[in-house]
Design an enzyme around this catalytic site. Structure first.
Site, PDB file in Angstrom:
ATOM      1  CD  GLU A 234      -0.788   0.941   3.531  1.00 48.02           C
ATOM      2  OE1 GLU A 234      -1.135   2.078   3.160  1.00 48.02           O
ATOM      3  OE2 GLU A 234      -0.876   0.547   4.703  1.00 48.02           O
TER       4      GLU A 234
ATOM      5  CG  ASP B 195     -13.330   7.175  12.749  1.00 47.47           C
ATOM      6  OD1 ASP B 195     -13.243   6.431  11.741  1.00 47.47           O
ATOM      7  OD2 ASP B 195     -12.570   8.140  12.942  1.00 47.47           O
TER       8      ASP B 195
ATOM      9  CB  SER C  61     -10.759   1.740   9.277  1.00 45.76           C
ATOM     10  OG  SER C  61     -10.049   1.727   8.060  1.00 45.76           O
ATOM     11  CB  ALA C  62     -13.219   2.231   4.329  1.00 42.35           C
TER      12      ALA C  62
ATOM     13  CE  LYS D 160      -3.038   2.849  11.365  1.00 47.98           C
ATOM     14  NZ  LYS D 160      -3.031   2.102  10.109  1.00 47.98           N
TER      15      LYS D 160
HETATM   16  N1  PSU Z   1       0.007   0.903   8.429  1.00 45.86           N
HETATM   17  C1  PSU Z   1       1.059   1.664   8.783  1.00 45.86           C
HETATM   18  N2  PSU Z   1       0.937   3.012   8.603  1.00 45.86           N
HETATM   19  C2  PSU Z   1      -0.206   3.584   8.049  1.00 45.86           C
HETATM   20  C3  PSU Z   1      -1.311   2.759   7.661  1.00 45.86           C
HETATM   21  C4  PSU Z   1      -1.142   1.413   7.887  1.00 45.86           C
HETATM   22  O1  PSU Z   1       2.085   1.154   9.266  1.00 45.86           O
HETATM   23  O2  PSU Z   1      -0.256   4.788   7.888  1.00 45.86           O
HETATM   24  C5  PSU Z   1      -2.575   3.356   7.022  1.00 45.86           C
HETATM   25  C6  PSU Z   1      -3.225   2.263   6.192  1.00 45.86           C
HETATM   26  O3  PSU Z   1      -3.224   2.712   4.860  1.00 45.86           O
HETATM   27  C7  PSU Z   1      -4.632   2.131   6.726  1.00 45.86           C
HETATM   28  C8  PSU Z   1      -4.906   3.503   7.225  1.00 45.86           C
HETATM   29  O4  PSU Z   1      -5.537   1.704   5.740  1.00 45.86           O
HETATM   30  O5  PSU Z   1      -3.654   3.848   7.851  1.00 45.86           O
HETATM   31  C9  PSU Z   1      -6.137   3.548   8.121  1.00 45.86           C
HETATM   32  O6  PSU Z   1      -6.676   4.839   8.143  1.00 45.86           O
HETATM   33  P1  PSU Z   1      -8.140   5.112   8.759  1.00 45.86           P
HETATM   34  O7  PSU Z   1      -8.023   4.730  10.208  1.00 45.86           O
HETATM   35  O8  PSU Z   1      -8.408   6.607   8.588  1.00 45.86           O
HETATM   36  O9  PSU Z   1      -9.102   4.259   8.003  1.00 45.86           O
HETATM   37 MN    MN Z   2     -11.795   6.723  10.039  1.00 37.72          MN
END
Ligand code: PSU
Ligand code: MN
Length: 324
Positions: free
Chosen positions: A24, A135, A137-138, A156
């Site tokens: 990604e 909230d 995540s998608a 995370k």
């Molecule tokens: N893994 C990492 N660093 C990141 C991400 C994943 O080590 O920045 C990113 C991924 O692309 C994941 C996103 O899909 O963070 C999630 O964002 P959100 O919580 O806004 O959906």
């Molecule tokens: Mn989000």
């Protein structure tokens, strides 16, 4: 206009049934500071190659979804002054407007699957935010509906991990501990939360992926790999930092897509860069594990593939811009 652009090397590997690993790019544009972002992205690609697979970093450049980036394209993306964080919700707009950005787990999975890739490596997936169960995540619905193998270090640590795990279970996503019985917590080797599934080799994961396809199930297989012990931060040591950072984001009113990048940057600051070292180590390790799984899947499956071929998209090989 064709919808997906394949780097020539990726197109050839797919034609020949050789293993390809999707990577990604939101972690390049939004997850890591410069120039570490570019160095880590390269290191992940090199690691995939060392393991005998072809890396395909996925991103949208000037409205074109690319599966596989050339060195120059990677360079440009990593230095892009105001890249878009691309998820499924804004992917069509980014393409329609000719914008540039990094794809999250959700958007990367969509493009990777459409191009016929089966294995994907990332860092920590998105999930349910702490204190904000609305909230979500998608990444989670994408995992529930796109049949890939996704290798990560868990969700995370800044997220509500028990809720994230429950949501994955609700949506039928198998969460597999790779050499572990507990859910890894991104920069920490374990969250302490027990996992019902475990695999100890690429072959075991490949067998599960094959069974999933044979059963006609559509969810991704989420393979969670603990950060190497020597690079990780024990959960007890980051737990209180994370609680403080989440409270701080709340006070600052930071919400939505900006929240994850904010929390990651604050965590790096609060841990004196230890979280960055852990993030790098886990990303490289996940690229390695993904490449081994991709090899195992390709060596055990017929070519051409019966179930996971893309729904007839217009695939174009990159010309000039791609790898030569
Ligand atoms: N893994 C990492 N660093 C990141 C991400 C994943 O080590 O920045 C990113 C991924 O692309 C994941 C996103 O899909 O963070 C999630 O964002 P959100 O919580 O806004 O959906
Ligand atoms: Mn989000």
């Amino acid at each position: 206009m064709p919808d997906i652009f394949l780097a020539p090397e990726v197109a050839q590997a797919l034609r020949e049934g050789r293993p390809v690993v999707a990577l990604e790019s939101a972690l390049i544009t939004h997850g890591l500071p410069r120039p570490l972002n570019r160095d880590v992205a390269r290191e992940m690609e090199e690691t995939v190659r060392e393991e005998g697979a072809v890396p395909a970093t996925i991103a949208v450049l000037e409205g074109r979804p690319w599966v596989g980036l050339s060195r120059e394209q990677m360079e440009r993306l990593a230095a892009e002054p105001s890249p878009v964080k691309i998820s499924l919700q804004n992917l069509p707009a980014v393409v329609a407007r000719g914008a540039t950005g990094g794809t999250t787990v959700a958007a990367t999975m969509h493009l990777a699957h459409r191009a016929g890739l089966r294995v994907f490596a990332t860092g920590g997936i998105g999930g349910v935010h702490r204190g904000h169960p609305e909230d979500v995540s998608a990444d989670l619905p994408a995992l529930a509906s796109i049949p890939m193998v996704v290798v990560c270090a868990g969700a995370k640590a800044i997220l509500d991990l028990p809720r994230t795990l429950e949501t994955l279970e609700t949506w039928g996503v198998p969460v597999v501990g790779y050499g572990t019985d507990t859910l890894p917590a991104f920069t920490s080797p374990t969250s302490g939360l027990p996992l019902p599934l475990r695999a100890d080799s690429p072959e075991e994961v490949a067998a599960m992926a094959r069974a999933r396809d044979d059963l006609g199930l559509r969810a991704a297989l989420l393979v969670t790999v603990p950060v190497p012990e020597e690079d990780g931060i024990p959960w007890e040591e980051v737990e209180s930092e994370i609680a403080a950072i989440v409270a701080e984001a709340e006070r600052e009113g930071i919400r939505g897509p900006a929240l994850t990048p904010y929390l990651l940057a604050r965590l790096a600051h609060q841990t004196d860069g230890r979280s960055l070292r852990a993030n790098r180590a886990l990303l490289v390790q996940n690229a390695r594990v993904a490449a081994r799984i991709a090899r195992s899947i390709e060596s055990s499956s017929p070519h051409p593939r019966p179930f996971t071929s893309p729904p007839a998209p217009l695939l174009t090989q990159g010309s000039g811009e791609g790898r030569g």
